[in-house]
Design a protein around this motif. Structure first.
Motif, short mmCIF file in Angstrom:
data_model
loop_
_atom_site.label_atom_id
_atom_site.label_comp_id
_atom_site.label_asym_id
_atom_site.label_seq_id
_atom_site.Cartn_x
_atom_site.Cartn_y
_atom_site.Cartn_z
N MET A 1 0.83 -1.19 0.00
CA MET A 1 0.00 0.00 0.00
C MET A 1 0.88 1.26 0.00
SD MET A 1 -3.03 0.89 -0.18
CE MET A 1 -4.43 1.71 0.43
N ARG A 2 1.95 1.25 0.82
CA ARG A 2 2.83 2.42 0.87
C ARG A 2 3.46 2.67 -0.50
NH1 ARG A 2 6.08 6.09 2.70
NH2 ARG A 2 8.33 5.93 2.74
N MET A 3 3.87 1.58 -1.20
CA MET A 3 4.49 1.75 -2.51
C MET A 3 3.50 2.36 -3.49
SD MET A 3 7.28 1.55 -3.94
CE MET A 3 7.62 2.10 -5.57
N ARG A 4 2.23 2.00 -3.41
CA ARG A 4 1.23 2.60 -4.30
C ARG A 4 1.13 4.10 -4.05
NH1 ARG A 4 -3.45 -1.94 -4.06
NH2 ARG A 4 -2.42 -3.38 -5.47
N LYS A 5 1.17 4.50 -2.78
CA LYS A 5 1.11 5.92 -2.46
C LYS A 5 2.35 6.64 -2.98
CE LYS A 5 -1.74 5.54 1.68
NZ LYS A 5 -1.78 5.72 3.12
N VAL A 6 3.52 6.02 -2.82
CA VAL A 6 4.76 6.60 -3.32
C VAL A 6 4.68 6.75 -4.83
CG1 VAL A 6 7.23 6.17 -3.68
CG2 VAL A 6 6.23 5.86 -1.41
N MET A 7 4.20 5.72 -5.52
CA MET A 7 4.12 5.78 -6.97
C MET A 7 3.09 6.80 -7.44
SD MET A 7 6.63 4.17 -7.66
CE MET A 7 6.44 4.88 -9.26
N ALA A 8 1.97 6.91 -6.74
CA ALA A 8 0.99 7.93 -7.10
C ALA A 8 1.61 9.32 -6.95
CB ALA A 8 -0.26 7.80 -6.23
N ALA A 9 2.36 9.51 -5.89
CA ALA A 9 3.03 10.79 -5.69
C ALA A 9 4.11 11.00 -6.76
CB ALA A 9 3.65 10.85 -4.29
N SER A 24 4.09 2.59 -14.04
CA SER A 24 3.37 1.67 -13.17
C SER A 24 4.34 1.11 -12.15
CB SER A 24 2.75 0.52 -13.99
OG SER A 24 3.77 -0.18 -14.65
N ALA A 25 3.82 0.82 -10.98
CA ALA A 25 4.66 0.28 -9.92
C ALA A 25 4.81 -1.22 -10.07
CB ALA A 25 4.04 0.60 -8.55
N SER A 26 5.95 -1.72 -9.67
CA SER A 26 6.21 -3.16 -9.70
C SER A 26 7.05 -3.51 -8.49
CB SER A 26 6.95 -3.54 -10.97
OG SER A 26 7.40 -4.87 -10.88
N ALA A 27 6.54 -4.36 -7.67
CA ALA A 27 7.30 -4.77 -6.50
C ALA A 27 8.25 -5.92 -6.84
CB ALA A 27 6.35 -5.21 -5.39
N SER A 28 8.01 -6.60 -7.95
CA SER A 28 8.78 -7.81 -8.21
C SER A 28 9.97 -7.63 -9.13
CB SER A 28 7.87 -8.88 -8.80
OG SER A 28 7.34 -8.42 -10.03
N GLY A 29 9.98 -6.64 -10.00
CA GLY A 29 11.11 -6.54 -10.91
C GLY A 29 10.99 -5.40 -11.87
N SER A 30 11.88 -5.40 -12.85
CA SER A 30 11.96 -4.28 -13.77
C SER A 30 11.36 -4.61 -15.12
CB SER A 30 13.43 -3.88 -13.93
OG SER A 30 14.17 -4.97 -14.42
N GLY A 31 10.43 -5.57 -15.17
CA GLY A 31 9.79 -5.90 -16.43
C GLY A 31 10.81 -6.46 -17.41
N ASP A 32 10.79 -5.96 -18.62
CA ASP A 32 11.65 -6.50 -19.65
C ASP A 32 12.94 -5.72 -19.83
OD1 ASP A 32 10.56 -4.23 -20.74
OD2 ASP A 32 9.91 -5.17 -22.61
N LEU A 33 13.33 -4.89 -18.87
CA LEU A 33 14.58 -4.14 -18.97
C LEU A 33 15.76 -5.09 -18.83
CD1 LEU A 33 15.90 -1.28 -19.18
CD2 LEU A 33 16.02 -1.33 -16.69
N ARG A 135 10.19 -0.26 -6.96
CA ARG A 135 10.56 -0.05 -8.36
C ARG A 135 9.36 0.50 -9.10
NH1 ARG A 135 14.67 -4.30 -10.11
NH2 ARG A 135 15.19 -5.32 -8.18
N ALA A 136 9.64 1.23 -10.17
CA ALA A 136 8.56 1.73 -11.02
C ALA A 136 9.07 1.85 -12.44
CB ALA A 136 8.08 3.10 -10.54
N SER A 137 8.27 1.41 -13.40
CA SER A 137 8.61 1.64 -14.80
C SER A 137 8.45 3.12 -15.07
CB SER A 137 7.68 0.85 -15.70
OG SER A 137 7.83 -0.53 -15.48
N GLY A 142 12.32 2.69 -19.27
CA GLY A 142 13.32 2.49 -18.22
C GLY A 142 12.66 2.06 -16.93
N VAL A 143 13.46 2.00 -15.89
CA VAL A 143 12.93 1.63 -14.58
C VAL A 143 13.62 2.50 -13.52
CG1 VAL A 143 14.61 -0.24 -14.18
CG2 VAL A 143 12.40 -0.29 -13.02
N THR A 144 12.85 2.92 -12.53
CA THR A 144 13.39 3.64 -11.38
C THR A 144 13.36 2.70 -10.19
OG1 THR A 144 12.63 5.77 -12.23
CG2 THR A 144 13.14 5.65 -9.87
N VAL A 145 14.52 2.57 -9.54
CA VAL A 145 14.67 1.73 -8.36
C VAL A 145 14.91 2.64 -7.17
CG1 VAL A 145 16.08 -0.07 -7.27
CG2 VAL A 145 15.65 -0.14 -9.75
N PHE A 146 14.19 2.39 -6.09
CA PHE A 146 14.34 3.19 -4.87
C PHE A 146 15.16 2.42 -3.85
CE2 PHE A 146 10.39 4.42 -6.88
CZ PHE A 146 10.46 5.80 -6.86
N THR A 147 16.17 3.08 -3.28
CA THR A 147 16.95 2.48 -2.21
C THR A 147 16.95 3.40 -1.01
OG1 THR A 147 19.07 3.40 -2.95
CG2 THR A 147 18.46 1.23 -3.82
#
Length: 193
Positions: A1-9, A24-33, A135-137, A142-147
């Motif tokens: 839920m928090r990641m959805r809020k972060v991605m909406a922001a 779009s947000a993805s908790a599992s990976g970076s799609g086809d990157l 992570r978010a596409s 591309g993909v954005t990864v948050f650390t």
């Protein structure tokens, strides 16, 4: 839920500076990157070319930070360079510190723009090394990864691009994930122009 809020922001932040697309947000990976991308073309620039380009980066920070970091004032980009002060022929990355205030509070963002092929770690390898929080596409494949570094209170958004560039932005201000994603995914920060 928090990641959805972060991605909406983050999407709101991207829209503020004209970058919104279909993220779009993805908790599992970076799609086809695929990383590193195939057929990366290295970029080699002179000191004069880098000076002109980083002047544009600073102008972009001054233009967009008040929109991205809502209400930011006194945006003061620092000098661009690398580990040594200043710019040199054939640098493969540039960094700077940008200070500003929001509601009277001092803020700092550190940025690094990496030329295609310079940053070798994949998003997966980055998450094996650092604590990844999401992570978010982005809107251009591309993909954005948050650390996050809990010990030092640092949040970083890493934008991996299909041309092999990686641009990252970090802050010590809590709750700035969306803004950092908007900055890191802004294609104005690039070595390829």
């Amino acid at each position: 839920m928090r990641m959805r809020k972060v991605m909406a922001a983050a999407l709101t932040g991207l829209a503020l500076i004209g970058l919104a697309g279909t993220a779009s947000a993805s908790a599992s990976g970076s799609g086809d990157l695929v990383w590193p991308p195939k057929d990366v073309t290295p970029v080699h620039k002179t000191k004069a070319e880098l000076e002109k380009q980083t002047a544009g980066f600073s102008a972009r920070q001054q233009q967009t930070f008040p929109k991205v970091f809502r209400g930011a004032q006194d945006v003061s980009p620092g000098n661009w360079g690398g580990e040594a002060e200043g710019l040199f022929d054939d640098m493969q990355y540039v960094t700077n510190w940008t200070g500003f205030t929001v509601d009277g509070q001092s803020n700092t963002v550190f940025m690094q723009v990496n030329a295609p092929g310079f940053f070798q770690e994949s998003p997966r390898q980055l998450c094996e090394r650092d604590k990844c929080t999401g992570r978010a596409s982005d809107h251009r494949g591309g993909v954005t990864v948050f650390t996050k570094n809990d010990q030092h209170g640092i949040t970083i958004a890493w934008n991996f691009r299909r041309n092999g560039e990686v641009v990252w932005a970090q802050s010590w201000t809590p709750g700035t994930e969306a803004q950092l994603a908007a900055v890191a995914s802004d294609r104005a920060y690039t070595f390829t122009r």
